[in-house]
Motif scaffolding. Sequence first.
Motif, PDB file in Angstrom:
ATOM      1  N   LYS A 158      -7.390  -8.160 -12.478  1.00 57.01           N
ATOM      2  CA  LYS A 158      -6.797  -8.411 -11.165  1.00 57.01           C
ATOM      3  C   LYS A 158      -5.398  -8.977 -11.355  1.00 57.01           C
ATOM      4  CE  LYS A 158     -11.149  -9.260  -8.720  1.00 57.01           C
ATOM      5  NZ  LYS A 158     -11.949 -10.237  -7.928  1.00 57.01           N
ATOM      6  N   GLY A 159      -4.510  -8.600 -10.434  1.00 55.91           N
ATOM      7  CA  GLY A 159      -3.156  -9.095 -10.553  1.00 55.91           C
ATOM      8  C   GLY A 159      -2.280  -8.691  -9.393  1.00 55.91           C
ATOM      9  N   SER A 160      -0.982  -8.689  -9.627  1.00 58.73           N
ATOM     10  CA  SER A 160       0.009  -8.465  -8.579  1.00 58.73           C
ATOM     11  C   SER A 160       0.506  -7.021  -8.595  1.00 58.73           C
ATOM     12  CB  SER A 160       1.190  -9.417  -8.774  1.00 58.73           C
ATOM     13  OG  SER A 160       0.767 -10.770  -8.723  1.00 58.73           O
ATOM     14  N   PHE A 161       0.426  -6.364  -7.427  1.00 56.64           N
ATOM     15  CA  PHE A 161       0.866  -4.973  -7.299  1.00 56.64           C
ATOM     16  C   PHE A 161       1.605  -4.802  -5.976  1.00 56.64           C
ATOM     17  CE2 PHE A 161      -2.713  -4.953 -10.149  1.00 56.64           C
ATOM     18  CZ  PHE A 161      -2.303  -4.101 -11.168  1.00 56.64           C
ATOM     19  N   THR A 162       2.541  -3.871  -5.966  1.00 54.97           N
ATOM     20  CA  THR A 162       3.307  -3.618  -4.750  1.00 54.97           C
ATOM     21  C   THR A 162       2.645  -2.578  -3.855  1.00 54.97           C
ATOM     22  OG1 THR A 162       4.630  -1.839  -5.724  1.00 54.97           O
ATOM     23  CG2 THR A 162       5.424  -4.096  -6.030  1.00 54.97           C
ATOM     24  N   GLY A 163       1.759  -1.756  -4.419  1.00 54.93           N
ATOM     25  CA  GLY A 163       1.095  -0.709  -3.651  1.00 54.93           C
ATOM     26  C   GLY A 163       1.782   0.642  -3.734  1.00 54.93           C
ATOM     27  N   GLY A 164       2.898   0.705  -4.445  1.00 56.09           N
ATOM     28  CA  GLY A 164       3.612   1.972  -4.587  1.00 56.09           C
ATOM     29  C   GLY A 164       4.667   1.863  -5.664  1.00 56.09           C
ATOM     30  N   PHE A 165       5.498   2.892  -5.779  1.00 56.00           N
ATOM     31  CA  PHE A 165       6.513   2.913  -6.831  1.00 56.00           C
ATOM     32  C   PHE A 165       7.931   2.866  -6.274  1.00 56.00           C
ATOM     33  CE2 PHE A 165       2.944   5.301  -8.964  1.00 56.00           C
ATOM     34  CZ  PHE A 165       2.585   4.241  -9.789  1.00 56.00           C
ATOM     35  N   GLU A 166       8.089   2.315  -5.078  1.00 56.72           N
ATOM     36  CA  GLU A 166       9.403   2.269  -4.470  1.00 56.72           C
ATOM     37  C   GLU A 166      10.017   0.882  -4.645  1.00 56.72           C
ATOM     38  OE1 GLU A 166       6.624   3.089  -2.603  1.00 56.72           O
ATOM     39  OE2 GLU A 166       6.848   5.238  -2.964  1.00 56.72           O
ATOM     40  N   ALA A 167      11.324   0.879  -4.903  1.00 57.68           N
ATOM     41  CA  ALA A 167      12.061  -0.379  -4.889  1.00 57.68           C
ATOM     42  C   ALA A 167      12.180  -0.840  -3.438  1.00 57.68           C
ATOM     43  CB  ALA A 167      13.436  -0.188  -5.505  1.00 57.68           C
ATOM     44  N   GLY A 168      12.253  -2.153  -3.221  1.00 56.72           N
ATOM     45  CA  GLY A 168      12.381  -2.652  -1.860  1.00 56.72           C
ATOM     46  C   GLY A 168      11.942  -4.091  -1.736  1.00 56.72           C
ATOM     47  N   THR A 169      11.764  -4.520  -0.513  1.00 56.70           N
ATOM     48  CA  THR A 169      11.461  -5.925  -0.256  1.00 56.70           C
ATOM     49  C   THR A 169      10.120  -6.353  -0.824  1.00 56.70           C
ATOM     50  OG1 THR A 169      10.571  -5.312   1.924  1.00 56.70           O
ATOM     51  CG2 THR A 169      12.875  -6.004   1.826  1.00 56.70           C
ATOM     52  N   GLN A 170       9.121  -5.450  -0.818  1.00 57.02           N
ATOM     53  CA  GLN A 170       7.815  -5.815  -1.343  1.00 57.02           C
ATOM     54  C   GLN A 170       7.891  -6.082  -2.844  1.00 57.02           C
ATOM     55  OE1 GLN A 170       5.081  -6.656  -0.026  1.00 57.02           O
ATOM     56  NE2 GLN A 170       3.641  -6.608  -1.741  1.00 57.02           N
ATOM     57  N   ALA A 171       8.563  -5.193  -3.575  1.00 57.55           N
ATOM     58  CA  ALA A 171       8.680  -5.367  -5.026  1.00 57.55           C
ATOM     59  C   ALA A 171       9.481  -6.631  -5.350  1.00 57.55           C
ATOM     60  CB  ALA A 171       9.346  -4.147  -5.650  1.00 57.55           C
ATOM     61  N   LYS A 172      10.527  -6.876  -4.583  1.00 55.90           N
ATOM     62  CA  LYS A 172      11.324  -8.078  -4.830  1.00 55.90           C
ATOM     63  C   LYS A 172      10.523  -9.339  -4.529  1.00 55.90           C
ATOM     64  CE  LYS A 172      15.832 -10.176  -3.910  1.00 55.90           C
ATOM     65  NZ  LYS A 172      17.123 -10.061  -3.197  1.00 55.90           N
TER      66      LYS A 172
END
Length: 357
Positions: A208-222
């Motif tokens: 278990k860990g931290s994921f953004t849910g996709g492969f796009e750069a953006g506010t979620q990844a940041k």
Amino acid sequence: MSSRTRRVAMSGLALVGTVAVLAGCASAPSDSTSSKKSDFLPCMVSDAGGFDDKSFNQLGFEGLKDASADIGAEPKTAESKDATVYDSNIQQLVNQNCNLIVTVGFNLAASTKKQAAANPDTDFAIIDDNSINAKNVKPITFDTSQAAFLAGYAAASYSKSGTVGTFGGMQIPTVTIFMDGFADGVEYYNEQKKKDVKVVGWDVKSQKGSFTGGFEAGTQAKSVAQSLLDQDADVILPVGGPIYQSAAEAIKDADNGSVLIGADSDLYEADPRYKDIAFTSIEKGMKPATKDVVEQAAKGDFSKTPYVGTLENDGVGIAPFHDYESKVDSGLQGELDKIKAGIIDGSVKVDTEASVK
């Protein structure tokens, strides 16, 4: 090394060039080179992120371009904006009589399997997946955990805060294989040096860990990257194509000496915007592997035998420390060389839950 028993993975993520390509849904795939001297037609379908992601899509595309130039072919490509167009993109290339269609990424496995079954006279190769058992499908996979293990060890050695972090795009084996290897490399460092460097963003035991849910750069990844920085991580490994760009922004905004580890390609060379924070990178030899598969197919030597990139065959590895060469411990490179030799001869075990067999 950890006493946990996990299986060695034979797949890896998740990954360089620019081209006018099919935009997700409608228009036909585009040609990529100028002079056609061969009747062999190699083709490629990207995953989301596009052929200019400076990561796994782009590396595969560069391998296609290099092979096409060598054999005198004019490749065709189709860019997938999202999962809804995988099938249609492959079908359009089939309709254009492609001899070999390379699909880039684990996410295209279901569509590749379906299209390969429906088109037995067309050969396929899929990067980062080995789940398809068909005479016309060749897996191109990478045991990325081996290289990530080295990067984790190096990160633990360099960390000033005693905390390092990693996060991913989607929680799929080709992403978590990096995270497993990275965390285990940190643990190996702790065992060898009697230290207690922590890993945030990924727990190997619970998966278990931290994921953004996709492969796009953006506010979620940041935001995810920022959460790791807030936990005092000063070395961060983002795994998932362009999400590294958002992690880099978070690190630059923090301006606290934290550094970034690239995934798939050498970040220092691939995206010089971030060279000042590029500590090292976990490299997958997707470009030479794709080039070789295309050239072999053009010669009539296509086979379904999987290609597996390892440390031993230079299919995976870590990039130089570049500007951080003088900032790492003077004995680090020697330690990494010894660990690499141990992984190759089996005396250092690298296992992962991300096995796809």
